[in-house]
Scaffold this active site. Structure first.
Site, PDB file in Angstrom:
ATOM      1  N   ASP A 107      69.427  38.531  29.165  1.00 12.22           N
ATOM      2  CA  ASP A 107      68.089  38.551  29.746  1.00 12.22           C
ATOM      3  C   ASP A 107      67.515  39.965  29.789  1.00 12.22           C
ATOM      4  O   ASP A 107      68.176  40.930  29.389  1.00 12.22           O
ATOM      5  CB  ASP A 107      68.104  37.941  31.152  1.00 12.22           C
ATOM      6  CG  ASP A 107      69.187  38.531  32.053  1.00 12.22           C
ATOM      7  OD1 ASP A 107      69.477  39.736  31.924  1.00 12.22           O
ATOM      8  OD2 ASP A 107      69.757  37.783  32.873  1.00 12.22           O
TER       9      ASP A 107
ATOM     10  N   HIS B  64      53.393  29.119  13.657  1.00 10.98           N
ATOM     11  CA  HIS B  64      53.750  27.812  14.181  1.00 10.98           C
ATOM     12  C   HIS B  64      54.081  27.943  15.662  1.00 10.98           C
ATOM     13  O   HIS B  64      54.296  29.040  16.179  1.00 10.98           O
ATOM     14  CB  HIS B  64      54.955  27.242  13.433  1.00 10.98           C
ATOM     15  CG  HIS B  64      56.134  28.162  13.420  1.00 10.98           C
ATOM     16  ND1 HIS B  64      56.317  29.119  12.436  1.00 10.98           N
ATOM     17  CD2 HIS B  64      57.178  28.308  14.281  1.00 10.98           C
ATOM     18  CE1 HIS B  64      57.419  29.802  12.687  1.00 10.98           C
ATOM     19  NE2 HIS B  64      57.958  29.338  13.806  1.00 10.98           N
TER      20      HIS B  64
ATOM     21  N   ARG C  15      55.574  42.410  15.814  1.00 12.05           N
ATOM     22  CA  ARG C  15      56.180  42.024  14.550  1.00 12.05           C
ATOM     23  C   ARG C  15      55.737  40.584  14.292  1.00 12.05           C
ATOM     24  O   ARG C  15      55.903  39.714  15.146  1.00 12.05           O
ATOM     25  CB  ARG C  15      57.694  42.153  14.630  1.00 12.05           C
ATOM     26  CG  ARG C  15      58.445  41.769  13.344  1.00 12.05           C
ATOM     27  CD  ARG C  15      58.898  40.323  13.400  1.00 12.05           C
ATOM     28  NE  ARG C  15      59.800  39.973  12.313  1.00 12.05           N
ATOM     29  CZ  ARG C  15      60.209  38.731  12.081  1.00 12.05           C
ATOM     30  NH1 ARG C  15      59.797  37.731  12.839  1.00 12.05           N
ATOM     31  NH2 ARG C  15      61.020  38.474  11.091  1.00 12.05           N
TER      32      ARG C  15
ATOM     33  N   ASP D  85      55.837  37.073  12.674  1.00 14.14           N
ATOM     34  CA  ASP D  85      56.743  36.135  12.030  1.00 14.14           C
ATOM     35  C   ASP D  85      56.005  35.278  10.993  1.00 14.14           C
ATOM     36  O   ASP D  85      54.877  34.845  11.224  1.00 14.14           O
ATOM     37  CB  ASP D  85      57.372  35.237  13.108  1.00 14.14           C
ATOM     38  CG  ASP D  85      58.477  34.365  12.579  1.00 14.14           C
ATOM     39  OD1 ASP D  85      59.448  34.908  12.039  1.00 14.14           O
ATOM     40  OD2 ASP D  85      58.370  33.127  12.706  1.00 14.14           O
TER      41      ASP D  85
ATOM     42  N   GLU E 234      56.122  40.267   8.596  1.00 13.83           N
ATOM     43  CA  GLU E 234      57.326  39.766   7.934  1.00 13.83           C
ATOM     44  C   GLU E 234      56.906  39.123   6.612  1.00 13.83           C
ATOM     45  O   GLU E 234      56.417  38.005   6.581  1.00 13.83           O
ATOM     46  CB  GLU E 234      58.052  38.727   8.791  1.00 13.83           C
ATOM     47  CG  GLU E 234      59.336  38.240   8.136  1.00 13.83           C
ATOM     48  CD  GLU E 234      59.784  36.852   8.570  1.00 13.83           C
ATOM     49  OE1 GLU E 234      60.957  36.532   8.352  1.00 13.83           O
ATOM     50  OE2 GLU E 234      58.965  36.090   9.109  1.00 13.83           O
TER      51      GLU E 234
ATOM     52  N   HIS F  83      69.434  38.942  12.965  1.00 12.40           N
ATOM     53  CA  HIS F  83      69.907  37.670  13.518  1.00 12.40           C
ATOM     54  C   HIS F  83      69.919  36.561  12.469  1.00 12.40           C
ATOM     55  O   HIS F  83      70.468  35.485  12.717  1.00 12.40           O
ATOM     56  CB  HIS F  83      69.019  37.263  14.695  1.00 12.40           C
ATOM     57  CG  HIS F  83      67.589  37.032  14.327  1.00 12.40           C
ATOM     58  ND1 HIS F  83      66.734  38.059  13.973  1.00 12.40           N
ATOM     59  CD2 HIS F  83      66.860  35.891  14.229  1.00 12.40           C
ATOM     60  CE1 HIS F  83      65.546  37.548  13.684  1.00 12.40           C
ATOM     61  NE2 HIS F  83      65.599  36.242  13.832  1.00 12.40           N
ATOM     62  N   ASP F  84      69.325  36.798  11.304  1.00  9.69           N
ATOM     63  CA  ASP F  84      69.256  35.796  10.240  1.00  9.69           C
ATOM     64  C   ASP F  84      70.253  36.029   9.109  1.00  9.69           C
ATOM     65  O   ASP F  84      70.323  35.230   8.180  1.00  9.69           O
ATOM     66  CB  ASP F  84      67.838  35.773   9.633  1.00  9.69           C
ATOM     67  CG  ASP F  84      66.818  35.164  10.565  1.00  9.69           C
ATOM     68  OD1 ASP F  84      67.181  34.258  11.334  1.00  9.69           O
ATOM     69  OD2 ASP F  84      65.650  35.597  10.532  1.00  9.69           O
TER      70      ASP F  84
ATOM     71  N   ASP G 144      74.273  32.963  10.181  1.00 11.26           N
ATOM     72  CA  ASP G 144      73.817  32.388  11.438  1.00 11.26           C
ATOM     73  C   ASP G 144      74.540  31.059  11.678  1.00 11.26           C
ATOM     74  O   ASP G 144      74.607  30.235  10.762  1.00 11.26           O
ATOM     75  CB  ASP G 144      72.293  32.200  11.330  1.00 11.26           C
ATOM     76  CG  ASP G 144      71.702  31.347  12.428  1.00 11.26           C
ATOM     77  OD1 ASP G 144      72.284  31.305  13.513  1.00 11.26           O
ATOM     78  OD2 ASP G 144      70.652  30.718  12.173  1.00 11.26           O
TER      79      ASP G 144
END
Length: 578
Positions: free
Chosen positions: A170, A243, A322, A324, A353, A419-420, A463
């Site tokens: 957190d 989205h 950033r 997405d 991105e 993270h991807d 991932d």
């Protein structure tokens, strides 16, 4: 002379305004075909008094072409120009009308840059050149407040995360670890999404105006940003505007009321009633039914998202977004988005991105820069996968330098893992090779970004394995790797040549590479041996100043006349500075 290989077109990356006074002019020619390129330029209304000739220098080369550049300052902000091309046998002229043997005298046949408008110059925030980013995946960085943990949270030591698992990280945890981030030398943080969502990654937003309760609240985010600013750390957030999430209230309204919903045109509905299988009856991100695509052309959607963008700048004083899946949102939305953000904070950083050629978004009216995935791929191919050699690597990097205006390259965002993707150390398989990749990342133009935990040797495959909780037990950390990152960050943030210096690959052969960064009289040479064998190699034709010393790394070097002789151990690298 191979005329068919010569290319120039005013605009984009071939003739553009670098700042309010300077225009960069570029030309592409066949590799090693020309001895020199000159540009004749002046003001079309005052030609006799302004006509000037300048030499172009070779900016970069790839396997097929040379790319030449000149920087000119037009007296009246207008420019007409033609090129003089010289090889072993002849000298010809190149204008907008084509190739001619004799020097042309009518500037109206030349290439034209009509006027340098200051408001059209792409000027990324100056602070980005100096930035070293740290990417934080909030659920996995630090748990500072167990009271807001989601149900069934896993123990922090459970190191094999599943795609739906939560660990309780957190914003309070980040706040409590700011000493660690500052001591590492970081001066900018990039957070993956913070807003309310159902998943652990939060790319399926349910409420854009609310910090996810498992991370904290708006007041805590405001306190965190303020604490970062007090330490000289900028903060950028992830904007997921292509989205939303399945549980976003307007989409739930469409699910409930169907064609009668006031929000039906907020989305791209193919047919009613809405269905999720076998494929959704509405457009989504990558056919993922839990992430319906927003219709950013709709005026209400557009205004809602622009309000979101401005809200978090006003409320928490963030320093950038950033963006997405930025390439799947309409250009007009991004034009309005830029105006909305920059009106509140002129040095706000807008980072897209985009994985492919991003020039349409980099005209000065949309993004400041993009995430530099092509460089990421090239670095991994050379240093981690050994699928290309140094020469091929140099070609790829040089081509990218020529693809974008210089100020874009100076503000790009360079990652080696996220993270991807699998962890960098897992891809490199060897700590020394990982360090070489990071050394190049910090030698390159733009802002390097460290994925949390890479600096202490965290590992992980695809991932979700790359999203393990941060290792805080010092006995489990790779402290040698941490020291390397710490020293490298300190050099990057203290040496102007590594931040704003001109970048040039001066040697690339087999598995050895040398990069030059130069700013004024300051010169830095970064040397790489991406080989399992120790080696000595010579870089000839150098204009190296005297007084070079080794700032970081291993090996030895000596200077003889215009040669730099470098000896490096297996998978060794070093930084030399005058």
């Amino acid at each position: 002379m191979f005329l068919e290989a010569i290319y120039h077109r005013p605009g984009q990356s071939y003739c553009y305004s670098y700042d309010e006074h300077t225009i960069h002019i570029r030309l592409r020619t066949k590799k090693n075909d020309l001895h020199s390129v000159r540009v004749l330029y002046g003001d079309k209304y005052d030609w006799d008094n302004t006509a000037t000739v300048s030499e172009l220098y070779k900016l970069a080369s790839d396997e097929w072409f040379d790319y030449w550049q000149a920087e000119v300052v037009p007296l009246h902000l207008r420019l007409r120009y033609a090129f003089q091309l010289t090889d072993d046998e002849q000298s010809i002229w190149y204008t907008e009308k084509g190739f001619v043997k004799d020097k042309p005298h009518n500037p109206l046949t030349f290439f034209d840059f009509p006027f340098l408008w200051a408001n059209e110059v792409l000027q990324p925030p100056a602070w980005v050149k100096d930035a070293v980013f740290y990417q934080i995946f909030p659920d996995r960085f630090a748990n500072g407040d167990p009271s807001n943990d989601p149900e069934s949270v896993l123990p922090w030591e459970a190191s094999s995360p599943g795609p739906q698992d939560f660990y309780g990280g957190d914003l309070q945890g980040v706040l409590e670890r700011l000493d660690y981030i500052s001591e590492l030398g970081i001066n900018a943080i990039y957070f993956t999404p913070l807003f309310e969502a159902k998943t652990n990654h939060k790319y399926d937003t349910t409420d854009y105006m609310k910090v996810d309760p498992q991370f904290g609240d708006t007041e805590l985010l405001k306190s965190l940003v303020e604490a970062c600013h007090n330490r000289g750390i900028r903060v950028i957030l992830d904007a997921v505007f292509n989205h939303c999430g399945y549980w976003f209230a307007p989409f739930q309204d469409v699910l409930e009321h169907g064609e009668a919903s006031r929000y039906r045109d907020w989305f791209h509905i193919k047919s009613f009633p809405l269905t999720r299988a076998p494929r959704p009856s509405y457009h989504c991100f990558a056919f993922e039914s839990h992430m319906p695509k927003l219709n950013t052309v709709h005026p209400d959607v557009r205004q809602y998202l622009l309000d979101v963008a401005q809200y978090w700048i006003r409320e928490c004083d963030i320093d950038g977004w950033r963006l997405d899946v930025a390439n799947e949102v309409d250009h007009e939305f991004w034009r309005e988005f830029r105006k909305a953000c920059k009106s509140l904070k002129p040095d706000f950083y807008i980072l897209g991105e985009i994985w492919h050629d991003a020039m349409p978004w980099l005209q000065g009216d949309q993004f400041d820069a993009v995430m530099n995935y092509p460089v990421t791929e090239a670095v991994l191919d050379f240093y981690a996968k050994d699928s290309i050699n140094a020469e091929q690597f140099a070609y790829q990097v040089n081509k990218l330098l020529a693809d974008y205006p210089q100020q874009v390259n100076e503000a790009t965002f360079t990652i080696l893992g996220s993270h991807d993707t699998p962890r960098l150390l897992t891809m490199a398989r060897d700590e020394r090779k990982m360090m070489l990749a990071v050394l190049f990342q910090f030698s390159f133009l733009g802002a390097p970004c460290i994925y949390y935990g890479d600096e202490v040797g965290m590992t992980g495959g695809e991932d979700p394995d790359c999203r393990k909780p941060m290792v805080w037990d010092a006995s489990q950390q790779n402290r040698e790797l941490y020291t390397f990152y710490h020293q490298l960050i300190a050099l990057r943030t203290s040496k102007r040549a590594l931040q704003a210096g001109r970048f040039r690959i001066v040697y690339a052969d087999r598995q050895q590479l040398v990069v030059e960064r130069k700013h004024g009289s300051e010169q830095v040479y970064i040397c790489f041996n991406n080989s399992k064998d120790a080696t000595t190699f010579t870089v000839a034709g150098m204009t190296v100043v005297t007084g070079l010393s080794m700032l970081l790394g291993v090996g030895t070097f000596k200077q003889e006349s215009d040669q730099l002789i470098i000896s490096l151990p297996a998978y060794g690298g070093c930084i030399l500075h005058n």
